[in-house]
Each structure stands twice: as structure tokens, then as C-alpha cells.
Design a protein around this motif. Sequence first.
Motif, PDB file in Angstrom:
ATOM      1  N   GLN A 151      13.041 -15.745 -33.347  1.00  0.00           N
ATOM      2  CA  GLN A 151      13.600 -15.377 -34.557  1.00  0.00           C
ATOM      3  C   GLN A 151      13.076 -15.785 -35.846  1.00  0.00           C
ATOM      4  N   ARG A 207      13.577 -16.838 -39.183  1.00  0.00           N
ATOM      5  CA  ARG A 207      14.940 -16.938 -40.084  1.00  0.00           C
ATOM      6  C   ARG A 207      14.166 -18.037 -41.011  1.00  0.00           C
ATOM      7  N   LYS A 215       9.416  -0.485 -38.527  1.00  0.00           N
ATOM      8  CA  LYS A 215      10.982  -0.990 -38.212  1.00  0.00           C
ATOM      9  C   LYS A 215      10.968  -1.631 -36.741  1.00  0.00           C
ATOM     10  N   ALA A 258      12.316  -5.360 -36.402  1.00  0.00           N
ATOM     11  CA  ALA A 258      13.194  -5.579 -35.710  1.00  0.00           C
ATOM     12  C   ALA A 258      13.152  -6.591 -34.583  1.00  0.00           C
ATOM     13  N   GLY A 280      13.734  -9.848 -35.504  1.00  0.00           N
ATOM     14  CA  GLY A 280      14.955 -10.418 -35.784  1.00  0.00           C
ATOM     15  C   GLY A 280      15.561 -10.335 -37.293  1.00  0.00           C
ATOM     16  N   LEU A 281      14.698  -9.769 -37.922  1.00  0.00           N
ATOM     17  CA  LEU A 281      15.180  -9.769 -39.552  1.00  0.00           C
ATOM     18  C   LEU A 281      15.664  -8.375 -39.815  1.00  0.00           C
ATOM     19  N   SER A 282      16.611  -8.527 -40.555  1.00  0.00           N
ATOM     20  CA  SER A 282      17.402  -7.307 -41.234  1.00  0.00           C
ATOM     21  C   SER A 282      16.504  -6.470 -42.066  1.00  0.00           C
ATOM     22  N   THR A 283      16.961  -5.592 -42.677  1.00  0.00           N
ATOM     23  CA  THR A 283      16.065  -4.831 -43.667  1.00  0.00           C
ATOM     24  C   THR A 283      16.209  -5.795 -44.802  1.00  0.00           C
ATOM     25  N   ALA A 284      17.322  -6.402 -45.266  1.00  0.00           N
ATOM     26  CA  ALA A 284      17.694  -7.334 -46.446  1.00  0.00           C
ATOM     27  C   ALA A 284      16.639  -8.347 -46.260  1.00  0.00           C
ATOM     28  N   GLU A 285      16.732  -9.086 -45.106  1.00  0.00           N
ATOM     29  CA  GLU A 285      16.005 -10.241 -44.854  1.00  0.00           C
ATOM     30  C   GLU A 285      14.308  -9.931 -45.132  1.00  0.00           C
ATOM     31  N   PHE A 286      13.973  -8.742 -44.332  1.00  0.00           N
ATOM     32  CA  PHE A 286      12.520  -8.734 -44.481  1.00  0.00           C
ATOM     33  C   PHE A 286      12.099  -8.094 -45.961  1.00  0.00           C
ATOM     34  N   LYS A 344      13.422  -9.592 -48.536  1.00  0.00           N
ATOM     35  CA  LYS A 344      13.285 -10.715 -49.234  1.00  0.00           C
ATOM     36  C   LYS A 344      12.082 -11.393 -48.959  1.00  0.00           C
TER      37      LYS A 344
END
Length: 135
Positions: free
Chosen positions: A12, A14, A44, A48, A51-57, A59
Motif C-alpha cells: 500500500q 500510504r 484506475k 487501485a 491502495g490509493l483512493s481517488t483523493a489520495e492519488f 494529492k
Amino acid sequence: MSNELATAQVPQARAPGSAADMVLFTELSAQLAAELAAKLQPAKEVIARYGLSTAEFAKLAATPAFKQMLREAKQTWEADMNAQERIRAKAAVITEEGLLVLHQIIHNTELPAPNRMDAIKHASALADAMPRKDD
């Protein structure tokens, strides 16, 4: 770029909290940039898998460091002398996607045995499990 990247599970990605996390995050960001530049799978799906959300990516993608990584990865991937590697990588993704079809054929008891055996031979060849004539 490694052919295994197309389906590999990755750690992940993070935001880092320690020095070790920072190294992993930087390496994963570079790997993510390389996969996105190659466009072998939809962005996408690649994002995924990390493990990144759309918002995390979003950023991550806004950072100058990631923008530079992506720019460099695109330049490398699109270089003329990299054409053969691009072809190999794309063919590997297509082949890997076809493995599910082979699996379905092998396990379909309604198909004639010779068809199923042929699928097993193809799967074995793809796995490099059968001895080659030149070995």
C-alpha cells in the motif's frame, strides 16, 4: 518495466511516517509513475492496486516530485529505442489476460479431451514448464 507489474500485488502506497516509510513511498511512487506511463492497464486499475483512493492519488499527482517521475517515465517509455520493450510488455499483458480463457477451457468438462489437452499444452508453454526442443 517488468512484465510481472501488470498483475502484481503491491504494498500500500500510504503517506510516509518514518524514514523507512519514506523510502518505500518514494519507490512505490516511481513504480506507480512507470506503470501509468506505460498505459498497459487502465489508470484506475493501477491506482487501485496501490491502495490509493481517488483523493489520495490526486494529492500525490499534484506533487512536483511525482509530476517529475511521471514525466521521466513517459520519456523513457516512449523513447524510440524502447519500442521492442513496449511491444513485449503489451503482448505480455494480452497473454496474461488470455490465461483465464485457457483456465476455463481446461476445466470445461463439456469440451472434448483433445481441446482441453491442447489448452494445457499452451498453458504449460506459457509457464515455460515444458522442455524446449533446443534444450
